[in-house]
Scaffold this motif. Structure first.
Motif, mmCIF file in Angstrom:
data_model
loop_
_atom_site.group_PDB
_atom_site.id
_atom_site.type_symbol
_atom_site.label_atom_id
_atom_site.label_comp_id
_atom_site.label_asym_id
_atom_site.label_seq_id
_atom_site.Cartn_x
_atom_site.Cartn_y
_atom_site.Cartn_z
ATOM 1 N N GLU B 6 57.673 -91.117 -7.955
ATOM 2 C CA GLU B 6 58.410 -89.887 -8.169
ATOM 3 C C GLU B 6 59.690 -90.164 -8.926
ATOM 4 N N ASP B 7 60.081 -89.175 -9.703
ATOM 5 C CA ASP B 7 61.382 -89.275 -10.338
ATOM 6 C C ASP B 7 62.003 -87.895 -10.420
ATOM 7 N N PRO B 8 63.326 -87.781 -10.348
ATOM 8 C CA PRO B 8 64.197 -88.944 -10.170
ATOM 9 C C PRO B 8 64.162 -89.466 -8.736
ATOM 10 N N GLN B 9 64.704 -90.623 -8.492
ATOM 11 C CA GLN B 9 64.791 -91.141 -7.134
ATOM 12 C C GLN B 9 65.814 -90.355 -6.341
ATOM 13 N N ALA B 19 66.162 -77.195 -8.879
ATOM 14 C CA ALA B 19 65.897 -78.633 -8.753
ATOM 15 C C ALA B 19 64.451 -78.893 -9.140
ATOM 16 N N THR B 20 64.262 -79.866 -10.008
ATOM 17 C CA THR B 20 62.906 -80.237 -10.433
ATOM 18 C C THR B 20 62.686 -81.711 -10.145
ATOM 19 N N MET B 21 61.575 -82.015 -9.504
ATOM 20 C CA MET B 21 61.204 -83.392 -9.248
ATOM 21 C C MET B 21 59.758 -83.586 -9.665
ATOM 22 N N ASN B 22 59.460 -84.798 -10.109
ATOM 23 C CA ASN B 22 58.163 -85.092 -10.685
ATOM 24 C C ASN B 22 57.446 -86.194 -9.920
ATOM 25 N N CYS B 23 56.124 -86.132 -9.980
ATOM 26 C CA CYS B 23 55.288 -87.101 -9.287
ATOM 27 C C CYS B 23 54.171 -87.525 -10.220
ATOM 28 N N SER B 24 53.963 -88.824 -10.347
ATOM 29 C CA SER B 24 52.828 -89.322 -11.117
ATOM 30 C C SER B 24 51.945 -90.138 -10.197
ATOM 31 N N TYR B 25 50.638 -90.114 -10.454
ATOM 32 C CA TYR B 25 49.697 -90.825 -9.613
ATOM 33 C C TYR B 25 48.685 -91.549 -10.474
ATOM 34 N N LYS B 69 47.267 -85.764 -17.256
ATOM 35 C CA LYS B 69 48.412 -86.684 -17.283
ATOM 36 C C LYS B 69 48.642 -87.327 -15.927
ATOM 37 N N LYS B 70 47.839 -86.931 -14.944
ATOM 38 C CA LYS B 70 48.013 -87.427 -13.581
ATOM 39 C C LYS B 70 49.465 -87.238 -13.127
ATOM 40 N N SER B 71 49.915 -86.008 -13.207
ATOM 41 C CA SER B 71 51.297 -85.747 -12.820
ATOM 42 C C SER B 71 51.434 -84.358 -12.228
ATOM 43 N N SER B 72 52.481 -84.198 -11.425
ATOM 44 C CA SER B 72 52.789 -82.921 -10.798
ATOM 45 C C SER B 72 54.300 -82.753 -10.783
ATOM 46 N N SER B 73 54.742 -81.512 -10.741
ATOM 47 C CA SER B 73 56.168 -81.270 -10.590
ATOM 48 C C SER B 73 56.400 -80.218 -9.517
ATOM 49 N N LEU B 74 57.519 -80.361 -8.833
ATOM 50 C CA LEU B 74 57.957 -79.395 -7.826
ATOM 51 C C LEU B 74 59.277 -78.808 -8.290
ATOM 52 N N LEU B 75 59.325 -77.510 -8.389
ATOM 53 C CA LEU B 75 60.552 -76.802 -8.765
ATOM 54 C C LEU B 75 61.034 -76.005 -7.569
ATOM 55 N N ILE B 76 62.281 -76.214 -7.199
ATOM 56 C CA ILE B 76 62.923 -75.392 -6.160
ATOM 57 C C ILE B 76 63.950 -74.536 -6.868
ATOM 58 N N THR B 77 63.778 -73.232 -6.812
ATOM 59 C CA THR B 77 64.705 -72.346 -7.507
ATOM 60 C C THR B 77 65.830 -71.914 -6.570
ATOM 61 N N ALA B 78 66.963 -71.594 -7.160
ATOM 62 C CA ALA B 78 68.122 -71.082 -6.417
ATOM 63 C C ALA B 78 68.379 -71.919 -5.171
ATOM 64 N N SER B 79 68.621 -73.197 -5.373
ATOM 65 C CA SER B 79 68.722 -74.134 -4.254
ATOM 66 C C SER B 79 69.864 -73.776 -3.307
#
Lengths: 116, 111
Positions: B6-9, B19-25, B69-79
């Motif tokens: 995952e990035d960023p750490q 907030a956006t975080m990414n995951c590759s597998y 791309k073997k990837s996913s992202s998680l977006l949290i809006t209005a944190s």
């Protein structure tokens, strides 16, 4: 609220002691898992079970052993604890025969083990 | 080695920002899940996306999956400050009931 319970939450013991971490779930789940996690770090799968009398080692080599004699119970045992075993141990369960199943893992609150 | 990276750490943002975080597998998956962990606690399931889905929403959460791309992202809006936690992706491996977790993103939301 997940119906999966781990005891003890915290344990401090001396080197060489035998310990058993308990994990019980009341959801009738077939699949149960043990993960090891150092503080702030990733989770490592150390054991899993697909049902009664079924246990498999996970991806991280562990000196611990597990048993699954009853559906609801999945204890983890360390025969001789060492300082290198100091970590948090998380139990999880999923999947009930006959469903409905969402694929979701339900976690306990964890057992934090410190070996002196 | 771990299946997921995952990035960023670590991520620090102001309240109200996204907030956006990414995951590759690495291997084929049945599904990908995102979990949240408050300090010293167990993990709580947030959202699951199946391998044949591309996007999923749940409240302030938006998850995307790109199997090519073997990837996913998680977006949290209005944190919110209460979103401060570690977030992990977990992949359900094809043909098994094993779930392998990523390295996690530590999110801090400043009030």
């Amino acid at each position: 609220e997940a119906d999966i319970y781990q005891t003890p939450r915290y344990l401090v013991i001396g080197t060489g002691k035998k310990i058993t971490l308990e994990c019980s779930q009341t959801m009738g789940h077939d699949k149960m898992y043990w993960y090891q996690q150092d503080p702030g770090m990733e989770l490592h799968l150390i054991h899993y079970s697909y049902g009664v009398n079924s246990t498999e080692k996970g991806d991280l080599s562990s000196e611990s052993t597990v048993s699954r004699i009853r559906t609801e119970h999945f204890p983890l045992t360390l025969e001789s604890a060492r300082p290198s075993h100091t970590s948090q141990y998380l139990c999880a369960s999923s999947e009930k025969a006959g469903g409905p199943n969402t694929g979701e893992l339900f976690f306990g609150e964890g057992s934090r083990l410190t070996v002196l | 080695s771990q299946q997921g990276e995952e990035d960023p750490q670590a991520l620090s943002i102001q309240e109200g920002e996204n907030a956006t975080m990414n995951c590759s597998y690495k291997t084929s998956i049945n599904n990908l899940q995102w979990y949240r962990q408050n300090s010293g606690r167990g993990l709580v399931h947030l959202i699951l996306i199946r391998s044949n889905e591309r996007e999923k929403h749940s409240g302030r959460l938006r998850v995307t999956l790109d199997t090519s791309k073997k990837s996913s992202s998680l977006l949290i809006t209005a944190s919110r400050a209460a979103d401060t936690a570690s977030y992990f992706c977990a992949t359900g491996l094809g043909g098994t009931y094993k779930y392998i977790f990523g390295t996690g993103t530590r999110l801090k939301v400043l009030a």
